[in-house]
Design a protein around this motif. Structure first.
Motif, short mmCIF file in Angstrom:
data_model
loop_
_atom_site.label_atom_id
_atom_site.label_comp_id
_atom_site.label_asym_id
_atom_site.label_seq_id
_atom_site.Cartn_x
_atom_site.Cartn_y
_atom_site.Cartn_z
N SER A 65 62.41 -55.78 28.65
CA SER A 65 62.48 -54.28 29.32
C SER A 65 62.32 -54.50 30.60
N ASP A 66 61.91 -55.25 31.26
CA ASP A 66 61.91 -55.39 32.74
C ASP A 66 63.49 -55.67 33.31
N TRP A 67 64.05 -56.71 32.84
CA TRP A 67 65.66 -56.79 33.07
C TRP A 67 66.40 -55.56 32.83
N ASP A 68 66.27 -55.02 31.40
CA ASP A 68 66.82 -53.49 31.18
C ASP A 68 66.90 -52.66 32.54
N ALA A 69 65.61 -52.50 32.77
CA ALA A 69 65.45 -51.64 34.36
C ALA A 69 66.05 -52.32 35.50
N ALA A 70 65.98 -53.47 35.57
CA ALA A 70 66.77 -54.09 36.81
C ALA A 70 68.33 -53.78 36.57
N ALA A 71 68.66 -54.01 35.57
CA ALA A 71 70.14 -53.66 35.19
C ALA A 71 70.61 -52.48 35.63
N ASP A 72 69.82 -51.58 35.42
CA ASP A 72 69.94 -50.08 35.52
C ASP A 72 70.15 -49.81 37.06
N LEU A 73 69.01 -50.14 37.80
CA LEU A 73 69.12 -50.15 39.19
C LEU A 73 70.44 -50.85 39.93
N TRP A 74 70.61 -52.21 39.38
CA TRP A 74 71.58 -53.02 40.29
C TRP A 74 73.10 -52.13 39.75
N ASN A 75 73.18 -51.62 38.70
CA ASN A 75 74.53 -50.86 38.28
C ASN A 75 74.72 -49.80 39.25
N GLU A 76 73.59 -49.12 39.50
CA GLU A 76 73.73 -47.97 40.56
C GLU A 76 73.97 -48.22 41.98
N LEU A 77 73.11 -49.43 42.44
CA LEU A 77 73.25 -49.92 43.71
C LEU A 77 74.58 -50.45 43.92
#
Length: 355
Positions: free
Chosen positions: A168-180
């Motif tokens: 779940s934490d890697w899912d959240a990180a992926a969402d942030l990194w896709n946007e950045l």
């Protein structure tokens, strides 16, 4: 977002077949690390092609951090950005990866500015190919401003997108990194993350759950491999630290599945890159000797003095014009062990420059 599967995806068998002839030719020719691929016979002369083109060979300033941060002294060893970068250009490095933008304030009576660092790069014919900085949503635009000033095409971090073992934490990180990553691309840059060994440890993504409802078992997927699949290849890229990849192979061999069974799965650093090679614009060419009695299974050495097969690695992953290799040796600075040796990091940089 899932990555497209290459029609020419490598397997371990194909890797061995592809690299065996090249490795034999390299050994027979006595060719240097990072310098050449398999010799080809033409007009009865052996000609060679670079594994990493000379203009794509650099250094991360973490390797000489003691001299970047040093106050003026009478040792005769360069200190600060102006003197150290001039020396690195003289040695033969073409590219610089930053590990911070500060030097000792006594050099100028204040902190140096990105504009002043850019002038030093230009004056010495050096190109900034990346940086290790903090990647955070609230400061990302300011970091992009600095990267643009320094002329970078890549902006990144030396840390994992998350330190968590949970999906779940890697899912959240992926969402942030896709946007950045999307924001970086809008400004002509690629966003990247750099691995240590733990990035290739196994994700906790299966039951049974602990008292807090967290998974305690693994399906056998490694953390960063999950992140590869969850991030958009147009927006998120990677810098592979070759040394830490081989440490991961040594340390992270087994996982426990949802049935409580211990399973073995060996990490392959070459295949990790080869099947998605255009997602890796940057590499850390860091060497080491195998030392199975040590916790990491390896001990860092100067480039070319360890037993990591860089020729095989870069030969197999291909795309030499796309890839940039930065020399790094965490242990190069001379502050420890005593006695202090102010020249050690730059001496190591001289000895290991892959030109």
């Amino acid at each position: 977002m899932s990555e497209p599967q290459s029609k020419k995806a490598l397997t371990r068998r194909r890797l061995i077949q592809a690299s065996a002839g090249a490795a034999a030719a390299l050994g027979a020719a006595g060719l240097p690390v990072l310098q050449t691929s398999a010799p080809a016979l033409g007009d009865k002369k052996i000609t060679v092609e670079p594994l990493i083109p000379s203009q794509n060979r650099g250094i991360i300033l973490y390797s000489v951090r003691d001299r970047i941060s040093a106050a003026p002294d009478d040792s005769g060893v360069p200190y600060g950005f102006e003197r150290v970068l001039a020396r690195l250009a003289e040695i033969g490095y073409k590219e610089i990866e930053f590990a911070g933008y500060n030097q000792h304030t006594s050099i100028l009576g204040r902190q140096i500015t990105p504009e002043e660092i850019r002038k030093i790069l230009d004056d010495n014919g050096l190109v900034a190919n990346g940086t290790h900085t903090q990647i955070r949503a609230d400061t990302f635009q300011q970091q992009l401003d600095i990267a643009e000033t320094l002329g970078m095409k890549n902006i990144g971090t030396g840390s994992d997108p998350t330190n968590s073992a949970y999906q779940s934490d890697w899912d959240a990180a992926a969402d942030l990194w896709n946007e950045l990553g999307r924001q970086a691309k809008e400004r002509g840059l690629r966003l990247y993350t750099h691995n240590h060994d733990v990035a290739y440890s196994f994700l906790l993504d299966s039951g049974p759950l602990d008292a807090n409802g967290r998974p305690t078992a693994s399906s056998g997927v490694r953390r960063l491999e999950y992140f590869f699949a969850k991030t958009d290849p147009k927006y998120v890229f990677f810098e592979f630290d070759i040394y830490w990849g081989y440490v991961a192979r040594f340390k992270h061999k087994t996982y426990t599945n949802s049935r409580g069974q211990v399973r073995t799965d060996l990490f392959d650093p070459i295949l990790n890159v080869a099947n998605r090679t255009k997602r890796f614009p940057l590499f850390h060419a860091k060497d080491g000797d195998r030392a199975p009695e040590q916790a990491n299974g390896h001990v860092m050495t100067p480039l070319g003095e360890g037993d990591i097969n860089f020729q095989q690695f870069f030969e197999v992953i291909g795309e030499p014009e796309f890839h940039h290799a930065n020399w790094e040796q965490d242990t190069a600075p001379g502050a420890r062990p005593t006695p202090v040796s102010p020249s050690r990091s730059l001496s190591s940089a001289t000895r290991t420059c892959p030109t």
